[in-house]
Design a protein around this motif. Structure first.
Motif, PDB file in Angstrom:
ATOM      1  N   GLY A 101       0.786  -1.221   0.000  1.00 52.94           N
ATOM      2  CA  GLY A 101       0.000   0.000   0.000  1.00 52.94           C
ATOM      3  C   GLY A 101       0.821   1.275   0.000  1.00 52.94           C
ATOM      4  O   GLY A 101       0.316   2.339  -0.368  1.00 52.94           O
ATOM      5  N   VAL A 102       2.076   1.207   0.420  1.00 50.25           N
ATOM      6  CA  VAL A 102       2.907   2.416   0.477  1.00 50.25           C
ATOM      7  C   VAL A 102       4.158   2.309  -0.382  1.00 50.25           C
ATOM      8  O   VAL A 102       4.943   3.252  -0.443  1.00 50.25           O
ATOM      9  N   ARG A 103       4.341   1.192  -1.079  1.00 49.73           N
ATOM     10  CA  ARG A 103       5.596   0.945  -1.787  1.00 49.73           C
ATOM     11  C   ARG A 103       5.961   2.063  -2.750  1.00 49.73           C
ATOM     12  O   ARG A 103       7.121   2.477  -2.828  1.00 49.73           O
ATOM     13  N   ASP A 104       4.984   2.571  -3.482  1.00 46.56           N
ATOM     14  CA  ASP A 104       5.283   3.579  -4.504  1.00 46.56           C
ATOM     15  C   ASP A 104       5.352   4.996  -3.948  1.00 46.56           C
ATOM     16  O   ASP A 104       5.643   5.926  -4.708  1.00 46.56           O
ATOM     17  N   ASP A 105       5.099   5.154  -2.663  1.00 47.87           N
ATOM     18  CA  ASP A 105       5.060   6.498  -2.077  1.00 47.87           C
ATOM     19  C   ASP A 105       5.931   6.599  -0.830  1.00 47.87           C
ATOM     20  O   ASP A 105       5.689   7.443   0.031  1.00 47.87           O
ATOM     21  N   LEU A 106       6.957   5.768  -0.725  1.00 45.47           N
ATOM     22  CA  LEU A 106       7.739   5.727   0.500  1.00 45.47           C
ATOM     23  C   LEU A 106       8.442   7.046   0.782  1.00 45.47           C
ATOM     24  O   LEU A 106       8.446   7.532   1.915  1.00 45.47           O
ATOM     25  N   ALA A 107       9.080   7.620  -0.208  1.00 46.44           N
ATOM     26  CA  ALA A 107       9.810   8.867   0.031  1.00 46.44           C
ATOM     27  C   ALA A 107       8.871   9.955   0.535  1.00 46.44           C
ATOM     28  O   ALA A 107       9.198  10.684   1.478  1.00 46.44           O
ATOM     29  N   GLU A 108       7.690  10.047  -0.087  1.00 46.06           N
ATOM     30  CA  GLU A 108       6.716  11.056   0.346  1.00 46.06           C
ATOM     31  C   GLU A 108       6.243  10.780   1.770  1.00 46.06           C
ATOM     32  O   GLU A 108       6.057  11.706   2.570  1.00 46.06           O
ATOM     33  N   LEU A 109       6.037   9.507   2.089  1.00 48.93           N
ATOM     34  CA  LEU A 109       5.642   9.138   3.454  1.00 48.93           C
ATOM     35  C   LEU A 109       6.706   9.555   4.455  1.00 48.93           C
ATOM     36  O   LEU A 109       6.404  10.163   5.500  1.00 48.93           O
ATOM     37  N   PHE A 110       7.961   9.259   4.145  1.00 46.05           N
ATOM     38  CA  PHE A 110       9.043   9.607   5.057  1.00 46.05           C
ATOM     39  C   PHE A 110       9.137  11.115   5.240  1.00 46.05           C
ATOM     40  O   PHE A 110       9.293  11.607   6.369  1.00 46.05           O
ATOM     41  N   VAL A 111       9.062  11.853   4.150  1.00 52.67           N
ATOM     42  CA  VAL A 111       9.162  13.310   4.238  1.00 52.67           C
ATOM     43  C   VAL A 111       8.012  13.871   5.066  1.00 52.67           C
ATOM     44  O   VAL A 111       8.205  14.778   5.894  1.00 52.67           O
ATOM     45  N   HIS A 112       6.819  13.339   4.862  1.00 51.22           N
ATOM     46  CA  HIS A 112       5.677  13.822   5.654  1.00 51.22           C
ATOM     47  C   HIS A 112       5.909  13.601   7.140  1.00 51.22           C
ATOM     48  O   HIS A 112       5.668  14.499   7.963  1.00 51.22           O
ATOM     49  N   GLU A 113       6.393  12.409   7.515  1.00 51.96           N
ATOM     50  CA  GLU A 113       6.584  12.139   8.935  1.00 51.96           C
ATOM     51  C   GLU A 113       7.736  12.951   9.523  1.00 51.96           C
ATOM     52  O   GLU A 113       7.757  13.221  10.721  1.00 51.96           O
ATOM     53  N   LEU A 114       8.656  13.377   8.690  1.00 53.25           N
ATOM     54  CA  LEU A 114       9.774  14.206   9.150  1.00 53.25           C
ATOM     55  C   LEU A 114       9.416  15.685   9.243  1.00 53.25           C
ATOM     56  O   LEU A 114       9.959  16.403  10.090  1.00 53.25           O
ATOM     57  N   THR A 115       8.519  16.144   8.377  1.00 51.50           N
ATOM     58  CA  THR A 115       8.289  17.589   8.276  1.00 51.50           C
ATOM     59  C   THR A 115       6.840  18.021   8.396  1.00 51.50           C
ATOM     60  O   THR A 115       6.572  19.178   8.712  1.00 51.50           O
ATOM     61  N   GLY A 116       5.876  17.128   8.141  1.00 53.29           N
ATOM     62  CA  GLY A 116       4.482  17.547   8.098  1.00 53.29           C
ATOM     63  C   GLY A 116       3.592  16.971   9.167  1.00 53.29           C
ATOM     64  O   GLY A 116       2.483  17.463   9.385  1.00 53.29           O
ATOM     65  N   ALA A 117       4.031  15.936   9.845  1.00 50.94           N
ATOM     66  CA  ALA A 117       3.202  15.302  10.870  1.00 50.94           C
ATOM     67  C   ALA A 117       3.105  16.184  12.115  1.00 50.94           C
ATOM     68  O   ALA A 117       3.963  17.035  12.359  1.00 50.94           O
ATOM     69  N   ARG A 118       2.071  15.970  12.915  1.00 48.68           N
ATOM     70  CA  ARG A 118       1.924  16.770  14.140  1.00 48.68           C
ATOM     71  C   ARG A 118       3.084  16.482  15.085  1.00 48.68           C
ATOM     72  O   ARG A 118       3.650  17.396  15.689  1.00 48.68           O
ATOM     73  N   VAL A 119       3.435  15.214  15.251  1.00 47.57           N
ATOM     74  CA  VAL A 119       4.616  14.824  16.020  1.00 47.57           C
ATOM     75  C   VAL A 119       5.647  14.325  15.008  1.00 47.57           C
ATOM     76  O   VAL A 119       5.470  13.268  14.405  1.00 47.57           O
ATOM     77  N   LYS A 120       6.690  15.081  14.824  1.00 49.59           N
ATOM     78  CA  LYS A 120       7.620  14.823  13.731  1.00 49.59           C
ATOM     79  C   LYS A 120       8.721  13.838  14.132  1.00 49.59           C
ATOM     80  O   LYS A 120       9.195  13.843  15.267  1.00 49.59           O
ATOM     81  N   ALA A 121       9.120  13.028  13.174  1.00 44.43           N
ATOM     82  CA  ALA A 121      10.264  12.143  13.343  1.00 44.43           C
ATOM     83  C   ALA A 121      11.548  12.937  13.146  1.00 44.43           C
ATOM     84  O   ALA A 121      11.561  13.975  12.480  1.00 44.43           O
ATOM     85  N   GLY A 122      12.644  12.419  13.716  1.00 44.26           N
ATOM     86  CA  GLY A 122      13.939  13.068  13.548  1.00 44.26           C
ATOM     87  C   GLY A 122      14.975  12.163  12.944  1.00 44.26           C
ATOM     88  O   GLY A 122      16.162  12.504  12.900  1.00 44.26           O
ATOM     89  N   LEU A 123      14.545  10.975  12.448  1.00 44.49           N
ATOM     90  CA  LEU A 123      15.464   9.962  11.938  1.00 44.49           C
ATOM     91  C   LEU A 123      14.723   9.114  10.920  1.00 44.49           C
ATOM     92  O   LEU A 123      13.531   8.846  11.071  1.00 44.49           O
ATOM     93  N   ILE A 124      15.446   8.676   9.873  1.00 42.47           N
ATOM     94  CA  ILE A 124      14.915   7.704   8.928  1.00 42.47           C
ATOM     95  C   ILE A 124      15.570   6.356   9.235  1.00 42.47           C
ATOM     96  O   ILE A 124      16.787   6.232   9.192  1.00 42.47           O
TER      97      ILE A 124
END
Length: 326
Positions: A130-153
């Protein structure tokens, strides 16, 4: 993106993989915690690789899903002077990101979360598809757009090699890194394939080695390989002593000493990597506190206080800091 390496080339000879200058100006670099970005020197004593929450179909019945136990572990770590914990639990493995800010506030410990993807066996097939073709976008969202942001990939290799899944995920991680400057943490299943990872991330995808943290290297205690990785410029994470039964734990200080003697003290990190409830200190396991109650005193006594400060304070401050891009 960088150019692919010739067959047999090592990343330290590739244009994009020269060793870092640890004196490089880091003005403007910040560590992204679950409560917001902080200056690197605010991290203090750091557990550079651990888990407060994690679940996987490959590990049935071994979930970390108790928020009270997670808080108790953080409190025990803080009581020994611990100030920061980096949770490497990636997307889809139950990181319970929304609960991390509350745990950080209640314990007074900085928490750094992760996005990324682990080995294929840790996900249902449909979930990965379900996310294979959108992984980079998913990662970027969780790093920069999510309410609680990630700080590491967080990404992962397979045993002794990189399979197609790992290569696909690492390509997406490199793309997300270039978009955000986030550091990339790599789970090396058997502590092997480290140079293959650097060939791929640095040689093929143009990631600077100083933005790569290679985890579990103690599982393969080949000091020559460790030095080659350090010479390439990556950070080396020795993580997993919370399990206290790994066959190579007794080689841990030897590996650290070998790197320090070779001039790579500024690239060593330590983490407990607590992945089961039984490994927590509240369940009679070593847990997070063992890093500071057991390992740090030994490093100070046998290898010197300056090296201990580098491993627990100065090195994580550089490894997890980034010049974040919106």
């Amino acid at each position: 993106m960088g150019q692919a390496l010739p067959a047999g080339a090592r990343p330290e000879r590739a244009e994009g993989c020269r060793p870092p200058d640890v004196r490089r100006d880091e003005a403007g670099a910040l560590v992204r915690t679950v409560l917001g970005d902080v200056a690197p020197d605010e991290l203090g004593v750091c557990d550079a690789h651990d888990h407060l929450f994690i679940r996987s179909p490959a590990l049935p019945g071994q979930e970390l899903d108790d928020a009270g136990a997670a808080l108790a572990e953080l409190n025990a770590f803080a009581a020994l002077g611990g100030k920061t914990v980096v949770q490497w639990t990636p997307w889809g493995m139950g990181p319970r990101t929304e609960e991390l800010p509350g745990l950080s506030r209640r314990s007074g410990v900085h928490l750094v979360g992760a996005t990324g993807m682990h080995q294929a066996r840790h996900y249902a097939r449909d979930e990965r598809a379900g996310v294979r073709d959108d992984l980079a976008e998913l990662f970027v969202h969780e790093l920069t757009g999510a309410r609680v942001k990630a700080g590491l990939i967080k990404v992962a290799g397979a045993y002794h090699r990189l399979d197609d899944h790992a290569r696909h995920v690492m390509a997406a991680a490199a793309e997300a890194h270039h978009a955000t400057d986030a550091p990339i943490g790599v789970h090396l299943e058997a502590g092997t394939a480290a140079m293959d990872v650097l060939d791929l991330l640095c040689g093929t995808h143009g990631v600077s080695p100083r933005r790569v943290i290679l985890g579990h290297l103690h599982r393969f205690p080949d000091t020559r390989m460790h030095r080659a990785v350090a010479e390439a410029g990556a950070f080396l994470a020795f993580d997993g002593p919370s399990r206290a039964h790994h066959a190579t734990d007794w080689r841990l200080l030897d590996g650290i000493e070998s790197l320090a003697d070779a001039g790579h003290a500024a690239q060593i990190l330590l983490g407990a990597d607590t992945v089961t409830a039984a490994a927590r200190s509240g369940a009679d396991g070593p847990g997070m506190p063992f890093l500071l109650a057991g390992l740090r005193p030994r490093i100070e006594r046998e290898l010197g206080a300056a090296l201990a400060d580098a491993i627990f304070i100065r090195n994580p401050a550089r490894a997890f800091a980034a010049r974040w891009r919106p």
